[in-house]
Write a protein that holds these residues in place. Structure first.
Motif, PDB file in Angstrom:
ATOM      1  N   ASP A 124       0.750   6.221   6.362  1.00 19.54           N
ATOM      2  CA  ASP A 124       0.802   7.294   7.410  1.00 19.54           C
ATOM      3  C   ASP A 124      -0.352   8.085   7.892  1.00 19.54           C
ATOM      4  OD1 ASP A 124       3.547   6.501   7.457  1.00 19.54           O
ATOM      5  OD2 ASP A 124       4.111   8.355   6.269  1.00 19.54           O
ATOM      6  N   LYS A 125      -1.202   8.348   6.730  1.00 23.03           N
ATOM      7  CA  LYS A 125      -2.495   9.149   6.815  1.00 23.03           C
ATOM      8  C   LYS A 125      -3.553   8.408   7.855  1.00 23.03           C
ATOM      9  CE  LYS A 125      -6.085  11.696   4.400  1.00 23.03           C
ATOM     10  NZ  LYS A 125      -6.553  11.958   2.944  1.00 23.03           N
ATOM     11  N   MET A 126      -3.703   7.168   7.517  1.00 24.32           N
ATOM     12  CA  MET A 126      -4.472   6.231   8.208  1.00 24.32           C
ATOM     13  C   MET A 126      -4.430   5.921   9.447  1.00 24.32           C
ATOM     14  SD  MET A 126      -6.931   6.184   5.939  1.00 24.32           S
ATOM     15  CE  MET A 126      -8.055   5.149   6.989  1.00 24.32           C
ATOM     16  N   LYS A 144      -9.394  -4.911  -3.402  1.00 21.59           N
ATOM     17  CA  LYS A 144      -9.899  -5.628  -4.499  1.00 21.59           C
ATOM     18  C   LYS A 144      -9.216  -5.130  -5.745  1.00 21.59           C
ATOM     19  CE  LYS A 144     -13.904  -4.987  -6.298  1.00 21.59           C
ATOM     20  NZ  LYS A 144     -15.290  -5.037  -6.630  1.00 21.59           N
ATOM     21  N   ASP A 145      -8.391  -3.966  -5.871  1.00 16.89           N
ATOM     22  CA  ASP A 145      -8.358  -3.147  -7.184  1.00 16.89           C
ATOM     23  C   ASP A 145      -7.099  -2.740  -7.137  1.00 16.89           C
ATOM     24  OD1 ASP A 145      -8.191  -1.961  -9.675  1.00 16.89           O
ATOM     25  OD2 ASP A 145     -10.178  -0.563  -9.268  1.00 16.89           O
ATOM     26  N   GLU A 146      -5.941  -3.316  -7.823  1.00 10.26           N
ATOM     27  CA  GLU A 146      -4.560  -2.852  -7.619  1.00 10.26           C
ATOM     28  C   GLU A 146      -4.363  -1.690  -8.413  1.00 10.26           C
ATOM     29  OE1 GLU A 146      -1.540  -5.648  -8.716  1.00 10.26           O
ATOM     30  OE2 GLU A 146      -2.176  -7.058  -7.192  1.00 10.26           O
ATOM     31  N   LEU A 203       0.961  -1.154  -0.133  1.00 13.53           N
ATOM     32  CA  LEU A 203      -0.097  -0.182  -0.050  1.00 13.53           C
ATOM     33  C   LEU A 203       0.669   1.233  -0.027  1.00 13.53           C
ATOM     34  CD1 LEU A 203      -2.512  -1.196   2.646  1.00 13.53           C
ATOM     35  CD2 LEU A 203      -3.005  -0.950   0.330  1.00 13.53           C
ATOM     36  N   PRO A 204       0.252   2.455  -0.583  1.00 17.09           N
ATOM     37  CA  PRO A 204       1.121   3.473  -0.708  1.00 17.09           C
ATOM     38  C   PRO A 204       1.638   4.096   0.682  1.00 17.09           C
ATOM     39  CG  PRO A 204      -0.835   3.694  -2.009  1.00 17.09           C
ATOM     40  CD  PRO A 204      -0.957   2.502  -1.480  1.00 17.09           C
ATOM     41  N   GLU A 259      -2.871   4.341  -8.798  1.00 12.68           N
ATOM     42  CA  GLU A 259      -3.381   5.881  -9.142  1.00 12.68           C
ATOM     43  C   GLU A 259      -3.516   6.712  -8.007  1.00 12.68           C
ATOM     44  OE1 GLU A 259      -6.894   5.186 -11.309  1.00 12.68           O
ATOM     45  OE2 GLU A 259      -5.910   4.523 -13.118  1.00 12.68           O
ATOM     46  N   TRP A 260      -3.544   6.441  -6.909  1.00 13.56           N
ATOM     47  CA  TRP A 260      -3.766   6.904  -5.759  1.00 13.56           C
ATOM     48  C   TRP A 260      -2.485   7.984  -5.323  1.00 13.56           C
ATOM     49  CZ3 TRP A 260      -1.156   7.971  -1.009  1.00 13.56           C
ATOM     50  CH2 TRP A 260      -2.316   8.684   0.082  1.00 13.56           C
TER      51      TRP A 260
END
Length: 456
Positions: A9-11, A189-191, A3-4, A196-197
């Protein structure tokens, strides 16, 4: 799963002690869901015929969890529109719309069609559903799903929210805004959503959502309801978007709705707003429910909101029945009753337009209503949409084969099928559910299942 880092960090900052449970949810199998199409069947009928390993989804009566091994997308019932495969959390949006037969409803950002087809089942072929998608290719997919589910009262358009707002001021009873978002809730479910995030994309999405909500507000009648949703965790696109909207639109209130087990309230501390009711919005978290991340808010426009009835131009129906004589002849020999309603011709394509539809002028229309078929020289060819919207009781001739029969597999492959009977058009069904047309001549059913949909 990688994960980015900025997202993690934000979560962690937002969730604090909940963070570990949230991150652990990414190691779990994603939940899979299907929603039964009550325009085609009842839940009792479906459960009697069902061969899948299903469990009920608590927040939608027609929804079921299924197992990966079931592969319902490869079953004849899927082609017959008996159900729609939809992510379980996303089904909550349709539940909160609560459309009533006879209303006018807009799904503003509709592709691929999960929310639209859910709303259509609530309308039960009465009233008007306008389902919109701004991207042309996605609008075609949306139209195909409207067709597959046998929906008669939907108009599919390919427009911007700004264009629609000019065309439909103060027109709709309910509007669904499933806003384009940063997609954080779909990472499991969607790489592509992960790739794109970015923090910048979250800000871009939030600005776009504010613009979309602004246009939706102008299209809603006093007393009407907007159901706003995203599939992201970002407060900028959720509590902050709704708080800013409510503060700038005093004619709107956040409406309290039933909370289902596992649904969590919106976070006041994330809203940057004094707007009342943020806690009445809902967050669906993957560490609390069997589903992906989602956010839902229900906004009600007050009955006394300022309103001036604009002049409206409605679709002009075709009054010269001679132009559709071949269709009327087909209906007389093939159908139990001639379909009633306002006929329109788009080139050589014949439709019945839903009641109270405004003029199509200056709109990019993908599907103008109930598609009946093609007016050809000295003959009429019924559409696949017409077949899927009918039941065996609606036609003079029908044949039903079992879902596991050789005949159904042959039909879905586009093959001819030997059959003895009276010549003419036949509605082919799977376990009583309409699937498509065939034409009988010389004891052979000539296959009219669309080439683009045929199985290999």
């Amino acid at each position: 799963m990688s994960l980015p880092k900025d997202f993690l960090d934000k979560m962690q900052t937002l969730l604090k002690e909940e963070y570990e449970a949230f991150i652990n949810s990414y190691e779990q199998e994603k939940s899979l869901g299907l929603r039964v199409n009550t325009l085609k069947t009842t839940l009792d009928q479906f459960e009697t015929l069902n061969k899948f390993d299903l469990k009920s989804i608590p927040w939608v009566p027609e929804g079921y969890f299924y197992q990966q091994a079931d592969r319902p997308g490869k079953h004849p019932y899927h082609e017959a529109g008996v159900y729609y495969i939809q992510e379980p959390s996303a089904m909550s949006v349709g539940t909160f719309v609560e459309a009533v037969p006879g209303e006018k409803v807009l799904d503003l950002c509709a592709a691929p069609g999960g929310k639209s087809t859910h709303v259509a089942s609530q309308l039960q072929q009465e009233g008007l559903l306008i389902t919109n998608e701004i991207y042309p290719q996605r609008a075609k997919i949306l139209s195909q799903n409207i067709e597959r589910m046998g929906i008669k009262n939907a108009v599919v358009v390919n427009e911007s929210p700004q264009k629609l707002a000019k065309h439909f001021p103060s027109y709709f009873d309910r509007i669904v805004v499933d806003a384009p978002c940063s997609g954080e809730g779909m990472f499991r479910k969607d790489e592509v959503a992960q790739e794109e995030w970015s923090l910048e994309n979250v800000r871009i999405c939030a600005d776009r959502q504010a613009d979309i909500l602004e246009e939706a507000a102008t299209m809603l009648k006093p007393g009407g309801r907007i159901v706003y949703s995203t599939c992201t965790f970002a407060p900028e696109e959720n509590e902050q978007a709704i708080g800013a909207f409510i503060e700038s639109h005093p004619e709107f209130k956040i409406e309290s709705m039933k909370a289902y087990e596992g649904f969590k309230p919106g976070r006041r501390e994330w809203s940057n707003s004094e707007a009342e009711g943020i806690e009445e919005t809902y967050r669906l978290w993957p560490h609390y429910i069997h589903g992906e991340g989602h956010y839902v808010a229900v906004l009600r426009k007050t009955e006394d909101a300022e309103f001036k009835e604009p002049k409206r131009q409605y679709v002009k129906p075709l009054n010269d029945k001679k132009k559709i004589q071949e269709f009327l002849m087909f209906a007389k020999v093939a159908l139990v009753e001639v379909p009633k309603g306002d006929y329109v011709l788009f080139g050589d394509q014949l439709y019945i337009v839903p009641e109270e539809m405004l003029t199509f002028d200056k709109l990019k229309v993908v599907r103008a209503g109930w598609h009946l078929g093609t007016m050809k020289k000295n003959r009429f060819e019924p559409s696949h949409a017409l077949a899927l919207s009918l039941s065996p009781q609606d036609v003079k001739h029908s044949i039903s084969f079992a879902a596991d029969s050789d005949e159904i597999r042959a039909y879905l492959r586009g093959e001819t099928i030997p059959f003895e009977g009276e010549k003419g058009w036949y509605l082919i069904c799977v376990d009583g559910y309409s699937l498509g047309w065939a034409k009988l001549a010389n004891n052979m059913l000539k296959n009219h299942y669309p080439k683009g949909l045929r199985w290999n």
